[in-house]
Write an enzyme that holds these catalytic residues in place. Structure first.
Site: not given
Length: 584
Positions: A245, A369
């Protein structure tokens, strides 16, 4: 569940992490001698199962700050961010569009046994470089894949395409974080089929209005039944989760006693997070059980952070993810958690995750998303568990992908977790003293990673296939009966999964539906009753449901200050909680 190949592939490891800026000498098999300097080395942890190590190298290209990332604007329909208002098809073509005509970052595969010849070909191709253009840069040398990742002038790439030993040249495609900050683009969403459980992005103007967050168990931790597994003595002990990340604010007060480690890149320190995304993800997994803040799903698990996103939060390359996953493996990770992805499949990435699964590493990724049925990667690889997002009321989040590769669902709407005190996305969100809410399949993914850690701590000798099957067989069925493209096998349930893993069918049955249902967020069209009737939050009777009905108190504090087992967002009708008689 997706079928993972049983064929075992042996994996190779070359030298440490190197920084490269010119074409490699054909007799130097570990990287450049002239211009390349060793900057960091990993310390691989040996596993009995593995005979050879994975190939791993870092590149200075991992740092997005140095590459002047583009200004993205929202595209229509799919929520991807592109340089222009054109469709996501342009973005799917990869770095060629983002970098313009000056250079292309490509993945080049050459014929087995032709390494020396290919190195000579690179030198020949480099002579075709357009005057004034940057010289070729070797980003990665994945020798076990017969693969180089290079950034070069398009004329150099075209020259390489004609070389007989070159099997394939493709653009190195893009991967993004999947959460809802305005600066992260891919998470911006419109829940067309779901009540709006989000809130206006805002920040505090008056420091005196802030309230300290006493220890709170976020609704998602309870929803996945993590506390029921803790009571049986399992909280993620001796399980290492590798989070790929934006880094980690390691000094956060909810990580003081957590076992943290990480790998620096030449430009990015793993224990810093100017973006904020990685810190939020990590808090959902291992937030400490202390007297403040939040508690994570697996608070006793170990974290290994490998940073691929810079402080701007924007993007990384598929080859960066490949390299990071290799670093995870070489440093003893049991689980790889990836709250990121992109719409284009990459062959070497797919091969790696299959080999990792065959060698005992479970890979978990956010489904995406865009709110459509497009496949996102790495989540949609057969060997990676794809995680969709649901709200606290177990409804499908409108932004969450829905496709045939969805495996499992987990909480991903208004997830409360840790943030740095200052970060790229912090100014757009309600954050109080290191904590805040955010949406996205990025937030659903770490719930599943945490549950997997609970299961592995309970049964250390369990295989990846056994853990996945336990999770999928025990999931709470949502939507259509059986597996579907919105929820996969259903909502993850740690307690039931543990029972399946331990072959205890007596507690693995799915939940019976309740006779009471939650009302819609800020929807008083049905008769609603605050529940418990005398509820107030942990700071006393002043902070009851009437207080939360004032202004933006629900939005700012509704997920904190739990009392009597409920937060305001669960107890108060004004905040979308309470109960109403189910419709006949």
């Amino acid at each position: 569940m997706k079928i993972v190949s049983l064929a075992l592939s042996f994996l190779c490891l070359t030298g440490g992490i190197v920084k490269v800026s010119a074409v490699e000498d054909e007799n130097d098999t570990n990287g450049l001698r002239g211009g390349g300097t060793s900057t960091t080395t990993t310390k691989p942890i040996k596993k009995k199962l593995i005979k050879k190590k994975l190939d791993t190298q870092h590149s200075n290209s991992v740092a997005r700050e140095a590459e002047a990332p583009p200004d993205y604007v929202e595209s229509d329909k799919n929520n991807f961010m592109t340089k222009t208002s054109s469709s996501a098809i342009e973005l799917m073509q990869g770095p060629k569009q983002i970098q313009g005509v000056e250079s292309r970052r490509v993945i080049v595969r050459y014929e087995p046994g032709q390494r020396a010849k290919f190195i000579r070909s690179m030198k020949i191709a480099e002579r075709q470089r357009t005057p004034g253009q940057p010289e070729m840069k070797v980003n990665y040398d994945f020798s076990n894949r017969n693969t180089y990742v290079i950034t070069a002038d398009p004329t150099v790439v075209k020259s390489l395409e004609s070389m007989p030993e070159v099997m394939d040249i493709k653009d190195d495609v893009i991967r993004y974080p999947f959460s809802s900050s305005p600066d992260l683009g891919l998470g911006l969403h419109n829940n067309d089929n779901e009540e709006d459980e989000t809130f206006p992005f805002s920040s505090y103007e008056d420091e005196s209005t802030r309230r300290d967050l006493k220890e709170t168990m976020p609704y998602g931790v309870k929803m996945v039944k993590a506390p029921e597994v803790w009571k049986q003595g399992y909280a993620g002990e001796n399980v290492k989760i590798c989070v790929i990340d934006s880094g980690l604010h390691a000094g956060h007060r909810d990580f003081i006693t957590t076992k943290l480690d990480g790998i620096d890149t030449p430009e990015l320190n793993w224990d810093e997070d100017g973006c904020g995304h990685g810190t939020h993800v990590t808090g959902t997994i291992v937030g400490e059980d202390n007297d403040e803040g939040v508690i994570g799903v697996a608070p006793q698990a170990e974290i290994l952070t490998v940073r691929v996103f810079g402080n701007n939060c924007n993007w990384a390359y598929a080859s960066d993810i490949y390299n990071a996953a290799t670093v995870c493996y070489n440093n003893g990770a049991n689980i790889i958690s990836m709250s990121l992805g992109g719409p284009t499949r990459e062959g070497i990435e797919a091969e790696l995750f299959e080999e990792l699964a065959n060698n005992g590493v479970m890979s978990i990724a956010a489904a995406g998303n865009s709110g459509n049925n497009r496949l996102m990667y790495p989540a949609s690889y057969e060997s990676v568990m794809s995680v969709a997002a649901v709200s606290r009321w177990k409804r499908h989040a409108g932004f969450s992908q829905r496709n045939e590769q969805i495996d499992i669902a987990a909480p991903g709407v208004r997830v409360l977790s840790t943030f740095p005190d200052r970060c790229k996305i912090c100014g757009f969100l309600p954050i109080f003293r290191g904590y805040g809410w955010i949406d996205g399949t990025s937030m659903a993914c770490p719930h599943v990673s945490g549950v997997a850690a609970l299961l592995m701590s309970a049964k250390p000798d369990a295989t990846v296939t056994e853990v996945r099957e336990a999770i999928e067989k025990s999931a709470e069925d949502l939507g259509k009966v059986g597996r579907d493209n919105m929820f996969g096998h259903g909502l993850i349930n740690a307690e039931a999964a543990l029972a399946v893993l331990m072959d205890d069918s007596s507690t693995s049955q799915r939940e019976n539906p309740t006779s009471l249902t939650k009302t819609r967020f800020n929807d008083h069209s049905n008769t609603c009753t605050d529940f418990p009737l005398d509820w107030h939050d942990a700071n006393g009777s002043t902070y009851n449901c009437s207080w939360y009905d004032l202004g933006t108190n629900c939005q700012l504090y509704g997920d904190g200050f739990e009392s009597q087992g409920f937060t305001a967002n669960e107890a108060c009708c004004a905040c979308g909680g309470g109960v109403s008689a189910a419709e006949p």
